[in-house]
Design a protein around this motif. Sequence first.
Motif, mmCIF file in Angstrom:
data_model
loop_
_atom_site.group_PDB
_atom_site.id
_atom_site.type_symbol
_atom_site.label_atom_id
_atom_site.label_comp_id
_atom_site.label_asym_id
_atom_site.label_seq_id
_atom_site.Cartn_x
_atom_site.Cartn_y
_atom_site.Cartn_z
ATOM 1 N N MET A 111 0.503 -1.202 -0.010
ATOM 2 C CA MET A 111 -0.093 -0.028 -0.379
ATOM 3 C C MET A 111 0.913 1.168 -0.595
ATOM 4 O O MET A 111 0.444 1.876 -0.881
ATOM 5 C CB MET A 111 -1.038 -0.132 1.531
ATOM 6 N N TYR A 112 1.663 1.394 1.233
ATOM 7 C CA TYR A 112 2.640 2.255 0.901
ATOM 8 C C TYR A 112 3.847 1.857 1.042
ATOM 9 O O TYR A 112 4.869 2.417 2.354
ATOM 10 C CB TYR A 112 1.958 3.577 2.757
ATOM 11 N N PRO A 113 4.795 1.313 0.189
ATOM 12 C CA PRO A 113 6.206 1.192 -0.091
ATOM 13 C C PRO A 113 7.078 2.358 1.020
ATOM 14 O O PRO A 113 7.759 2.059 0.643
ATOM 15 C CB PRO A 113 6.093 1.120 -1.191
ATOM 16 N N ASP A 114 6.803 3.731 0.284
ATOM 17 C CA ASP A 114 7.970 4.841 0.803
ATOM 18 C C ASP A 114 7.920 4.671 2.595
ATOM 19 O O ASP A 114 8.989 5.243 2.835
ATOM 20 C CB ASP A 114 7.018 5.819 0.798
ATOM 21 N N ALA A 115 6.970 4.072 2.585
ATOM 22 C CA ALA A 115 7.309 3.816 4.724
ATOM 23 C C ALA A 115 7.020 5.415 5.306
ATOM 24 O O ALA A 115 7.777 5.165 6.069
ATOM 25 C CB ALA A 115 7.942 2.950 4.822
ATOM 26 N N ASP A 116 6.801 6.045 4.478
ATOM 27 C CA ASP A 116 6.439 7.562 5.598
ATOM 28 C C ASP A 116 5.268 7.724 6.078
ATOM 29 O O ASP A 116 5.390 8.989 6.688
ATOM 30 C CB ASP A 116 6.609 8.379 4.382
ATOM 31 N N ILE A 117 4.744 6.789 6.674
ATOM 32 C CA ILE A 117 3.352 7.140 7.840
ATOM 33 C C ILE A 117 3.502 6.284 9.152
ATOM 34 O O ILE A 117 3.510 5.303 9.377
ATOM 35 C CB ILE A 117 1.615 6.591 7.028
ATOM 36 N N PRO A 118 3.589 7.469 10.115
ATOM 37 C CA PRO A 118 3.836 6.273 11.043
ATOM 38 C C PRO A 118 2.347 5.386 11.517
ATOM 39 O O PRO A 118 1.697 5.495 11.306
ATOM 40 C CB PRO A 118 3.386 8.020 12.238
ATOM 41 N N SER A 119 3.191 4.071 11.719
ATOM 42 C CA SER A 119 2.184 2.816 11.832
ATOM 43 C C SER A 119 2.424 2.305 13.632
ATOM 44 O O SER A 119 3.389 2.882 13.923
ATOM 45 C CB SER A 119 2.758 2.612 11.461
ATOM 46 N N ILE A 120 1.337 2.283 13.856
ATOM 47 C CA ILE A 120 1.766 1.708 15.279
ATOM 48 C C ILE A 120 0.477 0.234 15.156
ATOM 49 O O ILE A 120 -0.348 -0.621 14.553
ATOM 50 C CB ILE A 120 0.983 2.423 16.874
ATOM 51 N N GLN A 121 0.653 -0.917 16.020
ATOM 52 C CA GLN A 121 -0.322 -1.924 15.959
ATOM 53 C C GLN A 121 -0.581 -2.173 16.989
ATOM 54 O O GLN A 121 -0.595 -1.680 18.678
ATOM 55 C CB GLN A 121 0.997 -3.313 16.347
ATOM 56 N N LEU A 122 -1.832 -2.709 17.763
ATOM 57 C CA LEU A 122 -2.529 -3.456 18.660
ATOM 58 C C LEU A 122 -2.656 -4.816 18.590
ATOM 59 O O LEU A 122 -3.646 -5.095 17.239
ATOM 60 C CB LEU A 122 -3.916 -2.401 18.330
ATOM 61 N N SER A 123 -2.841 -5.265 20.148
ATOM 62 C CA SER A 123 -2.927 -6.711 19.537
ATOM 63 C C SER A 123 -4.635 -6.964 19.962
ATOM 64 O O SER A 123 -4.913 -5.836 20.256
ATOM 65 C CB SER A 123 -2.354 -6.769 20.869
ATOM 66 N N LEU A 124 -4.820 -8.009 19.612
ATOM 67 C CA LEU A 124 -5.216 -9.260 20.582
ATOM 68 C C LEU A 124 -5.581 -9.413 22.049
ATOM 69 O O LEU A 124 -4.657 -8.906 22.389
ATOM 70 C CB LEU A 124 -6.290 -10.019 19.629
ATOM 71 N N ILE A 125 -6.967 -9.407 22.040
ATOM 72 C CA ILE A 125 -6.879 -10.162 23.672
ATOM 73 C C ILE A 125 -6.540 -11.141 23.738
ATOM 74 O O ILE A 125 -7.902 -11.996 23.355
ATOM 75 C CB ILE A 125 -8.666 -9.306 24.841
ATOM 76 N N LYS A 126 -5.713 -12.132 24.811
ATOM 77 C CA LYS A 126 -5.831 -13.709 24.849
ATOM 78 C C LYS A 126 -7.082 -14.288 25.251
ATOM 79 O O LYS A 126 -8.150 -13.303 26.202
ATOM 80 C CB LYS A 126 -5.001 -13.744 26.186
ATOM 81 N N GLY A 127 -7.658 -15.409 24.415
ATOM 82 C CA GLY A 127 -9.115 -15.299 25.110
ATOM 83 C C GLY A 127 -9.649 -15.741 23.926
ATOM 84 O O GLY A 127 -10.984 -15.842 24.143
ATOM 85 N N LEU A 128 -10.117 -14.410 23.107
ATOM 86 C CA LEU A 128 -10.353 -13.873 22.058
ATOM 87 C C LEU A 128 -11.695 -14.906 21.631
ATOM 88 O O LEU A 128 -12.955 -14.842 21.819
ATOM 89 C CB LEU A 128 -10.136 -15.534 21.352
#
Length: 265
Positions: free
Chosen positions: A125-142
Amino acid sequence: MENKAQIIYFSHGGGPMPIIGEPSHQNMVDFMQKLPEIIRKPKAIIVISAHWEERVPTLLGGEAPSMFYDYYGFPAETYSVQYPAPGNPELAERTSALLQSAGLGADINTERGFDHGLFIPLLMMYPDADIPSIQLSLIKGLDAEKHLALGKALKPLLDEDILIIGSGFSFHNMGAFTFSIDGEIDERNDSFQNWLINVCTGEHPADERESMLSQWQNAPGARYCHPREEHLLPLHVCQAMAGTKAELVFHDYIAGKRSVAFLWR
């Protein structure tokens, strides 16, 4: 008028296969590469990753996250892929505060790197890697209800120019992928994908959508398509956050199985 958040749930493909030319992923690659043409370029990205589960919702808080190659048995070059997007510690802190205010608890991890649920789709999507990005986890137990609550807790972010990505896979039975280029008839998968399309794009009140998603295991073909639901639950977060019906923006075959993507904007 400021741009508002955009939300998308999509199927990220099998490990690094989309970026090494695996033929049955070509439809997905084409979609990912064209996706920036149908959405606005955001100021920041939050990826809800199917590949990260923690006791409480946890956010990446590093300023420059490393790479976490969470796949096995692929060619050597796939372990040197880089996606040097900056992190966004400030956004991680604010998102954590929202989750804590909602009673969900939250944590921030400054050491973990980007997993392939982020760097594979974003490379396309954004190969220039120029957008600040973070991840959010799932919660154990689903638990489905907890992930719907997680989405509702994120609603204050709807006023910001952020792209929320639910990075999963609408079909994720590892033993059933055929890797057929044209796809094959699979009645159980067809039934489940059709159910998802109805739930997310049909004319339903928000509480009815959430009720259906909370009871997703009762849908036709549900446990065939998702023996374990970690690749489905990012959709729950996205739908609950959006609170409205989605657009069906991808409906094709990946690795031989019908898969879908939904966009809220």
